[in-house]
Design an enzyme around this catalytic site. Structure first.
Site, PDB file in Angstrom:
ATOM      1  N   ASP A 189     -28.608  44.098  -0.447  1.00 30.82           N
ATOM      2  CA  ASP A 189     -27.359  45.010  -1.017  1.00 30.82           C
ATOM      3  C   ASP A 189     -27.283  46.318  -0.505  1.00 30.82           C
ATOM      4  OD1 ASP A 189     -26.621  42.761  -2.652  1.00 30.82           O
ATOM      5  OD2 ASP A 189     -28.109  43.293  -3.929  1.00 30.82           O
ATOM      6  N   ASP A 248     -21.172  39.306  -2.507  1.00 26.48           N
ATOM      7  CA  ASP A 248     -20.804  39.448  -3.712  1.00 26.48           C
ATOM      8  C   ASP A 248     -19.454  39.622  -4.212  1.00 26.48           C
ATOM      9  OD1 ASP A 248     -23.759  39.178  -4.154  1.00 26.48           O
ATOM     10  OD2 ASP A 248     -23.822  41.464  -4.297  1.00 26.48           O
TER      11      ASP A 248
END
Length: 170
Positions: free
Chosen positions: A122, A140
């Site tokens: 991330d 995401d």
């Protein structure tokens, strides 16, 4: 089963595009960012490299490793269901087809990370003041937008189309 050319399965290139963009951006993040050191992009947005060993919001991240295979398996099952769903839809790009492909591409993008590294990379860090949203990635975003499109399709667009068809039939 309908012929593949006449179903929305041929739109899976959208999911492949999401996977490619996701993996390229993760590679760039890993290659250019230092772990946990924010790089300011603009007000309210940093690039911050972090690794997620769990699910959304690091759910179950500290459970010893079994969650890697659980979430990878779950993503594979969901992906298979989404492919089956696409195979049952007509070959027409709709909000539903976009939604399925975005969720599919995002799920596979993150499962690639789980298989190769045991974690999800991330790097998008959205914040207001001292409050930071959970750091996320392109996969995401695709999953979130795709889910939104599926909800929109199911609860707004399909009922509207059904109502219009009923009016036209009467």
């Amino acid at each position: 089963m309908p012929e593949t050319n006449s179903t929305a399965i041929k739109t899976v290139w959208l999911a492949v595009l999401v996977i490619i963009i996701d993996q390229i951006t993760k590679y760039i993040a890993v290659s250019n960012l230092t772990f946990a050191e924010p790089v300011a992009v603009m007000p309210y947005l940093n690039w911050t490299l972090v690794y997620n060993y769990g699910a959304a919001f690091s759910f179950l991240a500290d459970m010893g490793g079994w969650q890697r295979w659980f979430f990878a398996g779950l993503a594979i099952v969901v992906s298979a269901i989404l492919m089956f769903w696409l195979s049952k839809l007509p070959s027409k790009i709709t909000a539903e087809v976009w939604g399925i492909n975005l969720v599919l591409g995002g799920a596979i993008g993150n499962v690639i990370d789980r298989f190769l590294a045991g974690r999800v990379t991330d790097f998008v860090d959205f914040y207001i003041g001292t409050w930071h949203y959970a750091t996320f990635n392109v996969a995401d975003v695709a999953i979130t937008v795709g889910a939104g499109l599926l909800i929109l399709s199911e609860f707004v667009l399909k009922p509207k189309q059904k109502k219009q068809a009923e009016v036209a039939d009467s």
